[in-house]
Design a protein around this motif. Structure first.
Motif, PDB file in Angstrom:
ATOM      1  N   ASP A   8     -64.585  -9.944 -18.231  1.00 18.56           N
ATOM      2  CA  ASP A   8     -65.344  -9.640 -17.015  1.00 18.56           C
ATOM      3  C   ASP A   8     -66.394 -10.702 -16.684  1.00 18.56           C
ATOM      4  OD1 ASP A   8     -64.599  -6.568 -16.218  1.00 18.56           O
ATOM      5  OD2 ASP A   8     -64.481  -6.895 -18.375  1.00 18.56           O
ATOM      6  N   HIS A  10     -65.944 -12.580 -13.922  1.00 14.62           N
ATOM      7  CA  HIS A  10     -65.996 -12.453 -12.470  1.00 14.62           C
ATOM      8  C   HIS A  10     -66.381 -13.759 -11.752  1.00 14.62           C
ATOM      9  CE1 HIS A  10     -65.308  -8.096 -12.201  1.00 14.62           C
ATOM     10  NE2 HIS A  10     -65.946  -8.033 -13.368  1.00 14.62           N
ATOM     11  N   ASP A  30     -60.457  -9.865 -15.454  1.00 12.14           N
ATOM     12  CA  ASP A  30     -61.451 -10.080 -14.407  1.00 12.14           C
ATOM     13  C   ASP A  30     -62.071 -11.471 -14.562  1.00 12.14           C
ATOM     14  OD1 ASP A  30     -60.903  -7.755 -13.105  1.00 12.14           O
ATOM     15  OD2 ASP A  30     -62.807  -6.770 -13.521  1.00 12.14           O
ATOM     16  N   THR A  32     -61.789 -13.500 -12.114  1.00 11.07           N
ATOM     17  CA  THR A  32     -62.214 -13.802 -10.748  1.00 11.07           C
ATOM     18  C   THR A  32     -63.069 -12.669 -10.182  1.00 11.07           C
ATOM     19  OG1 THR A  32     -60.406 -12.723  -9.549  1.00 11.07           O
ATOM     20  CG2 THR A  32     -59.960 -14.924 -10.433  1.00 11.07           C
ATOM     21  N   GLU A  33     -63.677 -12.933  -9.044  1.00  9.55           N
ATOM     22  CA  GLU A  33     -64.400 -11.887  -8.310  1.00  9.55           C
ATOM     23  C   GLU A  33     -63.593 -11.412  -7.108  1.00  9.55           C
ATOM     24  OE1 GLU A  33     -67.314  -9.137  -7.190  1.00  9.55           O
ATOM     25  OE2 GLU A  33     -66.958 -10.188  -9.085  1.00  9.55           O
ATOM     26  N   HIS A  62     -59.593  -7.166 -10.701  1.00 11.01           N
ATOM     27  CA  HIS A  62     -60.097  -8.074  -9.675  1.00 11.01           C
ATOM     28  C   HIS A  62     -59.155  -9.246  -9.432  1.00 11.01           C
ATOM     29  CE1 HIS A  62     -64.353  -7.047  -8.505  1.00 11.01           C
ATOM     30  NE2 HIS A  62     -64.108  -6.136  -9.442  1.00 11.01           N
ATOM     31  N   ASP A  63     -58.267  -9.530 -10.369  1.00 11.83           N
ATOM     32  CA  ASP A  63     -57.441 -10.741 -10.318  1.00 11.83           C
ATOM     33  C   ASP A  63     -56.168 -10.504  -9.504  1.00 11.83           C
ATOM     34  OD1 ASP A  63     -59.405 -11.830 -12.019  1.00 11.83           O
ATOM     35  OD2 ASP A  63     -58.343 -11.088 -13.791  1.00 11.83           O
ATOM     36  N   HIS A 168     -68.213  -1.909 -17.573  1.00  8.30           N
ATOM     37  CA  HIS A 168     -69.324  -2.808 -17.868  1.00  8.30           C
ATOM     38  C   HIS A 168     -70.472  -2.135 -18.612  1.00  8.30           C
ATOM     39  CE1 HIS A 168     -68.204  -5.802 -14.396  1.00  8.30           C
ATOM     40  NE2 HIS A 168     -67.148  -5.370 -15.052  1.00  8.30           N
TER      41      HIS A 168
END
Length: 205
Positions: A8, A10, A30, A32-33, A62-63, A168
């Motif tokens: 994560d 991001h 994750d 990427t964002e 997120h990917d 998270h």
């Protein structure tokens, strides 16, 4: 064998400096964002310069652009993108399962977990197993948000390590049975980075 685990990031991976020494770099999703190919390319370029003997990652929710992409261009030979697939390194079998919302919508997601091989030593997922480091509040108070099918299969396979992220608020490490569970989500409540990458020494059986 020394494993570095993080998750994560991001899109903020370049803010990570002075990473710990290790043999194997593992990122559990994750990267990427916004889920764009430009972000993936930047991550791959950054990862190429890391001084680890092997580099492994899976995709997170997120990917988005990686859904259906079995290969990623520009990767070095010692970099491994695991997409419901595995690799053996130094006698240890690593297996990775990504998390894509499209698979959840299509009701294909849970079936991926049933195919985790019995021989898996180190399991890498983005999602959390139900009941372990999976507490989160999505508007209904704190509750377990992990995946039940994933937890069931982990209990059956009993890998030595299960490395994940996604939630998270529950960064941490616990051991149940013979499995070490690691949630290495580095970002929490928008703080980059609230937590530090983890390092595990994996000895012979």
């Amino acid at each position: 064998m020394r494993i570095l685990h993080l998750s994560d990031t991001h899109g903020q991976h370049r803010k990570l400096t002075a990473l710990p020494t290790a043999d194997i770099f593992v990122h559990s999703g994750d990267i990427t964002e916004e889920g764009t190919w430009d972000e993936v390319a930047d991550f791959v370029n950054w990862m190429r310069d890391l001084p680890y003997r092997h580099k492994i990652f899976v995709a997170g929710n997120h990917d988005l652009c990686l859904h259906g992409a079995l290969e990623i261009s520009g990767m070095d030979e010692n970099a491994h993108y695991l997409y419901n697939s595995g690799i053996e390194i130094d006698g240890f079998y690593f297996y990775g399962v990504p998390m894509f919302m499209q698979d959840i919508v299509d009701e294909n997601y849970d079936a991926r977990f049933t195919k985790i091989p019995d021989k898996t030593d180190i399991l890498i997922t983005h999602d959390t197993p139900f009941g372990i480091l999976d507490w989160a509040d999505y508007g209904r108070g704190m509750e377990h948000r992990g995946n039940r099918m994933l937890r069931q299969r982990v209990d059956e396979v009993a890998p030595r390590y299960h490395l994940f992220g996604h939630e998270h608020t529950t960064y941490g490490t616990v051991k149940e049975g013979g499995t070490v569970f690691s949630n290495a989500a580095l970002r929490e409540r928008g703080i980059v980075f609230a937590h530090a990458p983890k390092v595990f020494e994996v000895g012979l059986r």
